[in-house]
Design an enzyme around this catalytic site. Structure first.
Site, PDB file in Angstrom:
ATOM      1  N   GLU A  44     -10.570   4.152   2.790  1.00  0.00           N
ATOM      2  CA  GLU A  44      -9.630   4.951   2.008  1.00  0.00           C
ATOM      3  C   GLU A  44      -9.873   4.645   0.539  1.00  0.00           C
ATOM      4  OE1 GLU A  44      -5.551   4.389   3.357  1.00  0.00           O
ATOM      5  OE2 GLU A  44      -5.849   5.746   5.045  1.00  0.00           O
ATOM      6  N   GLU A  73      -8.853   4.234  -3.019  1.00  0.00           N
ATOM      7  CA  GLU A  73      -7.594   3.990  -3.732  1.00  0.00           C
ATOM      8  C   GLU A  73      -7.870   3.275  -5.054  1.00  0.00           C
ATOM      9  OE1 GLU A  73      -4.394   2.295  -1.480  1.00  0.00           O
ATOM     10  OE2 GLU A  73      -5.051   3.191   0.420  1.00  0.00           O
ATOM     11  N   ASP A 128       0.840  -1.189   0.000  1.00  0.00           N
ATOM     12  CA  ASP A 128       0.000   0.000   0.000  1.00  0.00           C
ATOM     13  C   ASP A 128       0.880   1.247   0.000  1.00  0.00           C
ATOM     14  OD1 ASP A 128      -2.434   1.275  -0.055  1.00  0.00           O
ATOM     15  OD2 ASP A 128      -2.597   1.382   2.124  1.00  0.00           O
ATOM     16  N   ARG A 157      -8.573   3.814  12.583  1.00  0.00           N
ATOM     17  CA  ARG A 157      -7.678   4.937  12.936  1.00  0.00           C
ATOM     18  C   ARG A 157      -7.179   4.873  14.365  1.00  0.00           C
ATOM     19  NH1 ARG A 157      -6.225   6.295   7.998  1.00  0.00           N
ATOM     20  NH2 ARG A 157      -8.008   6.822   6.697  1.00  0.00           N
ATOM     21  N   HIS A 214      -3.512  14.116   0.038  1.00  0.00           N
ATOM     22  CA  HIS A 214      -3.839  13.278   1.192  1.00  0.00           C
ATOM     23  C   HIS A 214      -2.743  13.366   2.252  1.00  0.00           C
ATOM     24  CE1 HIS A 214      -4.969   9.841   3.677  1.00  0.00           C
ATOM     25  NE2 HIS A 214      -3.809   9.275   3.426  1.00  0.00           N
ATOM     26  N   LYS A 248      -4.915  -2.160   9.533  1.00  0.00           N
ATOM     27  CA  LYS A 248      -5.203  -2.286   8.103  1.00  0.00           C
ATOM     28  C   LYS A 248      -5.341  -3.753   7.693  1.00  0.00           C
ATOM     29  CE  LYS A 248      -3.827   2.101   6.818  1.00  0.00           C
ATOM     30  NZ  LYS A 248      -4.429   2.978   5.788  1.00  0.00           N
ATOM     31  N   GLN A 257      -4.584   2.100  14.713  1.00  0.00           N
ATOM     32  CA  GLN A 257      -3.383   2.582  14.022  1.00  0.00           C
ATOM     33  C   GLN A 257      -2.592   3.570  14.878  1.00  0.00           C
ATOM     34  OE1 GLN A 257      -4.292   4.122  10.116  1.00  0.00           O
ATOM     35  NE2 GLN A 257      -2.181   4.703   9.663  1.00  0.00           N
ATOM     36  N   GLU A 286     -10.144  12.720   6.607  1.00  0.00           N
ATOM     37  CA  GLU A 286      -9.978  14.048   6.005  1.00  0.00           C
ATOM     38  C   GLU A 286     -11.324  14.781   5.878  1.00  0.00           C
ATOM     39  OE1 GLU A 286      -7.753  11.672   2.985  1.00  0.00           O
ATOM     40  OE2 GLU A 286      -6.985  13.653   2.464  1.00  0.00           O
ATOM     41  N   THR A 311      -9.420  -5.509   3.087  1.00  0.00           N
ATOM     42  CA  THR A 311      -9.174  -4.582   1.983  1.00  0.00           C
ATOM     43  C   THR A 311     -10.083  -5.049   0.850  1.00  0.00           C
ATOM     44  OG1 THR A 311      -6.850  -4.355   2.648  1.00  0.00           O
ATOM     45  CG2 THR A 311      -7.423  -3.656   0.402  1.00  0.00           C
ATOM     46  N   ASP A 365      -9.177   0.632   1.162  1.00  0.00           N
ATOM     47  CA  ASP A 365      -8.236   0.227   2.203  1.00  0.00           C
ATOM     48  C   ASP A 365      -8.838   0.591   3.564  1.00  0.00           C
ATOM     49  OD1 ASP A 365      -5.836  -0.493   3.468  1.00  0.00           O
ATOM     50  OD2 ASP A 365      -5.119   1.566   3.390  1.00  0.00           O
TER      51      ASP A 365
END
Lengths: 424, 424
Positions: B207, B209, B134, B245, B141, B261, B248, B372, B265, B241
Site C-alpha cells: 500500500e 502511503e 494507520d 489480503r 482508495h 498488517k 485480512q 486496486e 511496514t 503498508d
C-alpha cells in the site's frame, strides 16, 4: 534454600495476614517511590511492605547482572535478562525473606533501608509498554455481545472459534491504578439521528481483563512453540480496558475500535510472575473445533484466578460488588494468544502487554462489563442506596481485584482502581 | 545568513544534480553508519553525501542542547527538543552548506570528517517508533475498495466522510527501506472452503502511503488545535503498508486488521521536515459535509507531492512503473488526522508514526495497491517482458519514490524498497 518459592509451607519473618495478596509465595514486582526518596525504583511486594530491590542490589545482596537493573523506573531491563534470571532472582528474594534465613531478618540497618511500609510507597506504571494488544477471548463475553447486537443465531462471528481475535490497542495511555480517567469526547451518532455530533461519551464502560506482560522478544518473521511462548511470559496484571461504547459504535466499521479505547487503559501496579501462578494452573474449556496445529497446547494453560469488580457510585460511601468471575473461563489461553500474535511474523518486544479480552463467566453475575451487566443499557445495575447504573457516571470509581486462593494463603494482584472525571 | 533555507536561489558548495532528491532546500534527517564507524548516528542528506551531525556537534558547530543529541541511533532526542530547535538547526545546517559560507567549505579536515559519501553509508530506521497508527484517508482508495466488496451504491461506509477512519498498527515491525520482507503465514479461508488452514499468504500486497513523524507529545486527556497539531509534525516519510489480503479477509471482522498488517511496514530512511515542504502546500479536496468543528482547518494542509511506484518482478532486469499519483488527493489531511487522533484524550508521543492510508488518485493509473490495480485479482497488471501480477510473488521488489518539484530543484524522499522472501 532448596525449598521452592511456591511451597505453601514457606513463611516470612515479616508477619503477613492470611488474607494478604502478598505472601512470600507471591513476590510480585513493581516500581515505587517514596516522599523521602522520590526516584522510582524496582520493588517487590511482601505483606504490608515493599522490598526495595535497588537497595539490595547496591548492598550486593542480589546478583542479577549489570549493576542498576533495579535502579530505573521500569521492569524492562530486568525482564530483558530472561526467564533463568527471573527464576534465580525470585528464589533469592524468597530466601532473603524467609523466617529461617538470618541475612536480612537479623540485619536491622538493612531491613530499615530495604523494607518500605506499603502505605509510604507511591506506585508507578511498572513497565514501559512497548505495544498493547487487546484480545477478545472469552466465549461468554463474545456471545453476550453477539446476542445483543446480532441475535442468538449469529452470536459468534465465523472466525471466532478458529483463532484468538484481537486488535492493536494504544500503548501511550496505559496508566497505573489510581490514575483518574477523564471521560473521553468523540463523534457520537445514535442510530436515531442523521448526523454525528462531537461531545462527551454517554456510554462509558469498563472491561474486566487480565494483562500478560511479555518479558522476552521474538524475532520478526519467526513463529513460537507452546514452550517458547510460555517462557516469554514474565507475568500478569489486572487490566481495565475502559471503553466508550457510543464512540465505538460509530467509528469501528470497518477497521475496528480506535478512539473508543485509546483514552485510557488501567493496570494494577504489581506484576505477578507467571511462576507464582504455577500452582493454580488448570485446563481451559474444551476447544471444538480442535485448533489448527500452530495453536495447539499440550499443557493446561488456564489459571484458577478469582476476579471481583466493585463500583463506588459517585457520592456513595462504599463500593458495591457488580461482578464476580474467574480467569479460568477464558476460551483462548494467553499462550495461544501469544502463539497467534507471532504467527504471521510479527516481532514481540520486551514490555508488550496483551489484554485477555473481557472476562465473563457463564452466569449472569459473572459478566465483565456494564454493557453486559445492563444488557446494552436496558437493565441498569441496581446499587445499594438506590443508585442505578447503565454506564459509568462522573465521579464513579471502579475497582477490580484478583487472586489465586491457596491453602491458607493467596497469591493476589492487589487492585486496579480508576475514578471518572468529567469531560472538559 | 538571512536567506530562508527554503529559498530556491540557495546553492551549496557541494555540487548537486537538479534531479537529486537532496538539494540544499531539503536537508532531511536520517540515521546512518559506515564500515569505518559502525556506530549509528544522525545525519542529513545533501546531494550524494551524508552530513554527519554528530561530528559537527562534537566540533561545536551545532548548538542544539545537551551534547549527544545527534550521537544516538534515533532522531527522537532531537525531535523532543521541539519546533523552535528544529527550525534553528535547519537554518544553521543550511548556512554551513551554502556556497558562500566558508566555515565548512574551506575547512578541509572538517569536510573530510563530516561529509560521508552516500554510497558508503548504511541507512538505519531513522527514529524509534512509539506508536504506529494507520489511517484510511484517500476517498478514491476507500471508494475503490468499497465498490469491489460492497458495490457502487454502498462504496463508502456511513462514517467515512465524517472522520478520518484509522486503526492502531503494529510498531514493532516498522523497518527501514531495503529490509527484506518475509511472506507472512496465517489463517486462510477462501469463501469457497469450509474450514480455515494455516499457510503462506497468497494475496500479498503493498500500500502506497506517506507517514507522518510526530515530533512532539500531547497530553493525555487534551485536544489539539490546528496550529498545535501542525507544530507537532516533525516530518514525513514514504511508507509501504504491506498487506496480506487473504489473512485480512478472514480475521478482520469485527475488530479490524491485525496480523494481516503486523508482519512488516517499510519506511524510507530520510525524514523530510515539514518545513521543507512548506513551498508545496496546497488546499485539499473540498470536504462535503463540512467537518465538525474539531476537525476544521483554516490553512491549506495538503501537499503537491508526486508519488511513483515500480515493481521489479522476480527475475526481471528492471523495474516497471505500476502507479503514478500525488499526495495532494488525500481527502483528510495529516493535520486533521492528528487532531482526530488526540480528540478522545489519546496522548501522542515523540516518535509516533501516522500512515496516511493508501494514496490513490482519480485515474486508473493512480491506484496505490495491487488490490486496486488488479481489481481484486481479476485484472493482473501486465509488466514488460510478459510477467503478470495480481499480487506479489516471492523475489518481487517494490519501490516507491516521492518528491515535490520546485523550479530547478526537487525536495525528494529517496525511496522505500522491499523485496519479498519466500515464507519459511
Amino acid at each position: 534454600m532448596t525449598t521452592h518459592p511456591n511451597d505453601p509451607s514457606l513463611r516470612s519473618f515479616i508477619e503477613i495476614d492470611p488474607g494478604s495478596d502478598f505472601p512470600i509465595q507471591n513476590l510480585p514486582y513493581g516500581v515505587f517511590s517514596t516522599a523521602a526518596n522520590p526516584t522510582p525504583r524496582v520493588g517487590v511486594a511482601i505483606g504490608n511492605f515493599v522490598l526495595d530491590l535497588w537497595e539490595l542490589e547496591q548492598d550486593s545482596r542480589l546478583d542479577v547482572g549489570p549493576l542498576g537493573v533495579f535502579s530505573g523506573s521500569s521492569l524492562n531491563p530486568f525482564m530483558a535478562l530472561g526467564p533463568k534470571v527471573w527464576t534465580k532472582t525470585r528464589a533469592r528474594i524468597s530466601e532473603l525473606l524467609r523466617h529461617d534465613h538470618p541475612e536480612l531478618r537479623d540485619n536491622e540497618e538493612l531491613r530499615k533501608q530495604a523494607l518500605v511500609p506499603m502505605r509510604e510507597a507511591r506506585l508507578h506504571l511498572p513497565f514501559a509498554v512497548s505495544g498493547y494488544t487487546d484480545f477478545y477471548s472469552s466465549k461468554e463475553h463474545a456471545t453476550n455481545v453477539g446476542v445483543m447486537f446480532r441475535g442468538k443465531d449469529n452470536a459468534l462471528q465465523p472466525n471466532w472459534l478458529h483463532m484468538p481475535i484481537a486488535y492493536n490497542g494504544r500503548a501511550s495511555t496505559v496508566v497505573v491504578s489510581g490514575t483518574k480517567v477523564k471521560r473521553p469526547r468523540g463523534q457520537l451518532k445514535p442510530p436515531n439521528v442523521e448526523v454525528p455530533s462531537f461531545g462527551p461519551c454517554k456510554r462509558l464502560d469498563f472491561e474486566l481483563e487480565m494483562g500478560v506482560v511479555v518479558g522476552q522478544p521474538s524475532a520478526m518473521g519467526g513463529m513460537l512453540t507452546e514452550s517458547q511462548a510460555e517462557e516469554m511470559i514474565f507475568g500478569f496484571v489486572l487490566l481495565n480496558d475502559w471503553s466508550a461504547r457510543d464512540i465505538q459504535q460509530w467509528e469501528y466499521v470497518p477497521l475496528g475500535p480506535f478512539l473508543a479505547k485509546a483514552f485510557a487503559t488501567s493496570i494494577s501496579p504489581w506484576v505477578v510472575m507467571r511462576e507464582a501462578l504455577e500452582p493454580f494452573r488448570l485446563k481451559g474449556p474444551v476447544q471444538e473445533p480442535v485448533p489448527l496445529d500452530y495453536l495447539k497446547q499440550a499443557r493446561p494453560q488456564n489459571y484458577d484466578l478469582e476476579l471481583d469488580v466493585s463500583l463506588r457510585a459517585a457520592g456513595a460511601n462504599a463500593p458495591a460488588g457488580i461482578s464476580r468471575t474467574n480467569f479460568k473461563y477464558m476460551y483462548w489461553s494467553s499462550v495461544q494468544q501469544l502463539m497467534h500474535h507471532a504467527s504471521s511474523g510479527c516481532a514481540m518486544n520486551v514490555g508488550d502487554l496483551l489484554g485477555s479480552g473481557t472476562i465473563s463467566g457463564p452466569e449472569k453475575n459473572q459478566r465483565g462489563s456494564l454493557l453486559e451487566i445492563s444488557w446494552n443499557g436496558t437493565e441498569p445495575a441496581e446499587l445499594p442506596g438506590g443508585a442505578k447504573r447503565a454506564f459509568l457516571e462522573d465521579g464513579d470509581s471502579l475497582v477490580m481485584r484478583g487472586w489465586c486462593q491457596g491453602n491458607g494463603y493467596r497469591v493476589g494482584f492487589g487492585e486496579v482502581e480508576g475514578t471518572i472525571l468529567a469531560a472538559e
